[in-house]
Design a protein around this motif. Structure first.
Motif, PDB file in Angstrom:
ATOM      1  N   GLU A  64       5.662  -3.066   0.851  1.00  0.00           N
ATOM      2  CA  GLU A  64       5.078  -1.960   0.081  1.00  0.00           C
ATOM      3  C   GLU A  64       4.389  -2.506  -1.175  1.00  0.00           C
ATOM      4  O   GLU A  64       4.927  -2.398  -2.295  1.00  0.00           O
ATOM      5  N   PRO A  65       3.209  -3.084  -1.010  1.00  0.00           N
ATOM      6  CA  PRO A  65       2.526  -3.686  -2.170  1.00  0.00           C
ATOM      7  C   PRO A  65       2.175  -2.689  -3.264  1.00  0.00           C
ATOM      8  O   PRO A  65       2.159  -3.050  -4.444  1.00  0.00           O
ATOM      9  N   ASP A  66       1.884  -1.441  -2.898  1.00  0.00           N
ATOM     10  CA  ASP A  66       1.544  -0.441  -3.916  1.00  0.00           C
ATOM     11  C   ASP A  66       2.725  -0.177  -4.847  1.00  0.00           C
ATOM     12  O   ASP A  66       2.556  -0.085  -6.066  1.00  0.00           O
ATOM     13  N   LEU A 153      -3.352  -5.475  -2.023  1.00  0.00           N
ATOM     14  CA  LEU A 153      -2.958  -6.858  -2.292  1.00  0.00           C
ATOM     15  C   LEU A 153      -3.686  -7.411  -3.516  1.00  0.00           C
ATOM     16  O   LEU A 153      -3.104  -8.172  -4.301  1.00  0.00           O
ATOM     17  N   TYR A 154      -4.941  -7.018  -3.676  1.00  0.00           N
ATOM     18  CA  TYR A 154      -5.705  -7.465  -4.841  1.00  0.00           C
ATOM     19  C   TYR A 154      -5.064  -6.950  -6.133  1.00  0.00           C
ATOM     20  O   TYR A 154      -4.876  -7.714  -7.094  1.00  0.00           O
ATOM     21  N   GLN A 155      -4.730  -5.664  -6.157  1.00  0.00           N
ATOM     22  CA  GLN A 155      -4.108  -5.093  -7.355  1.00  0.00           C
ATOM     23  C   GLN A 155      -2.763  -5.744  -7.646  1.00  0.00           C
ATOM     24  O   GLN A 155      -2.437  -6.029  -8.806  1.00  0.00           O
ATOM     25  N   LEU A 156      -1.977  -5.973  -6.597  1.00  0.00           N
ATOM     26  CA  LEU A 156      -0.678  -6.621  -6.776  1.00  0.00           C
ATOM     27  C   LEU A 156      -0.863  -8.042  -7.308  1.00  0.00           C
ATOM     28  O   LEU A 156      -0.141  -8.484  -8.210  1.00  0.00           O
ATOM     29  N   MET A 157      -1.841  -8.749  -6.753  1.00  0.00           N
ATOM     30  CA  MET A 157      -2.119 -10.109  -7.209  1.00  0.00           C
ATOM     31  C   MET A 157      -2.511 -10.123  -8.684  1.00  0.00           C
ATOM     32  O   MET A 157      -2.092 -11.007  -9.444  1.00  0.00           O
ATOM     33  N   GLN A 158      -3.297  -9.142  -9.096  1.00  0.00           N
ATOM     34  CA  GLN A 158      -3.702  -9.068 -10.499  1.00  0.00           C
ATOM     35  C   GLN A 158      -2.513  -8.799 -11.420  1.00  0.00           C
ATOM     36  O   GLN A 158      -2.440  -9.333 -12.534  1.00  0.00           O
ATOM     37  N   GLU A 159      -1.575  -7.976 -10.961  1.00  0.00           N
ATOM     38  CA  GLU A 159      -0.381  -7.709 -11.767  1.00  0.00           C
ATOM     39  C   GLU A 159       0.501  -8.954 -11.858  1.00  0.00           C
ATOM     40  O   GLU A 159       1.099  -9.217 -12.898  1.00  0.00           O
TER      41      GLU A 159
END
Length: 231
Positions: A64-66, A153-159
């Motif tokens: 659950e990446p979100d 995944l991009y948003q998670l990577m940025q966090e």
């Protein structure tokens, strides 16, 4: 006559909380109360950071990446606020700071249980994130190349990057606090050189993610064809 505690006081446990500091007649100097309260506040921040990090890891393991992103966003709010918390220590004069420091005995901020828990737990988020990438056959560079196609995944990577940067920034601000209050050309009360803190500032949780940013720069620059001079 004993006053009955309000529901707020019972729930927040204010009597216990406000009894965790030295009494006025126990203080080495007046500003020791400031020193103690600020560090207690920091430990509470660390406690919340650890809760959110554990929840983020569990969300990644569950695919659950979100949800993981939302938990890490909370972590990053705390990491942004923590340096400001320690700014309040700077109201203490260096002379009074040394009075407090000697009262600590061999105590050191490096012994903070919350700080050390984050230091040890932070890197463990990499394995479940790498697994999320692997399930889709992606690398961090792939996600950077097509962020909208892999948006969660991009948003998670940025966090994750922000968390790593925020923790490094916090360590740098702490280094500057040490530099201002006791100097770097000296040893701690444990005999450890203060300059040893500089090594920690450069520590990265997720070196692969930082490398991917350089790889993206190289990839975008590979198609650059400057016009010859004189055209």
């Amino acid at each position: 006559m004993t006053r009955e505690l309000s529901d707020y006081e019972k729930y927040i446990r204010t009597e216990e909380l406000l009894g965790l500091q030295k009494r006025e007649d126990e203080l080495a100097c007046a500003d020791e109360l400031t020193f103690q309260v600020i560090h207690q506040i920091a430990e509470l921040h660390f406690k919340l950071v650890m809760q959110y990090l554990q929840m983020a890891k569990s969300a990644m393991v569950a695919g659950e990446p979100d949800k993981a992103k939302e938990h890490l966003h909370r972590v990053n709010l705390h990491m942004k606020h923590l340096p400001e918390v320690f700014t309040m220590v700077k109201v203490i004069s260096p002379l009074d700071y040394h009075t407090i420091r000697l009262a600590l005995g061999r105590g050191s901020g490096q012994d903070s249980p919350g700080f050390n828990q984050i230091l040890q737990f932070g890197p463990t988020l990499w394995v479940p994130f790498e697994k999320l990438l692997g399930e889709k056959g992606l690398s961090p560079l792939d996600v950077h190349k097509e962020p909208t196609a892999h948006f969660a995944l991009y948003q998670l990577m940025q966090e994750l990057i922000q968390f790593d940067e925020g923790f490094q920034s916090f360590r740098y601000q702490h280094l500057q606090l040490v530099r201002r209050m006791i100097g770097l050309e000296t040893n701690s009360l444990k005999g450890i050189p203060a300059q040893a803190l500089q090594k920690g500032v450069r520590h990265e949780f997720y070196p692969v993610l930082w490398k991917a940013i350089s790889e993206l720069t190289d990839w975008t620059g590979s198609s650059y064809n400057p016009r010859p001079l004189g055209e």
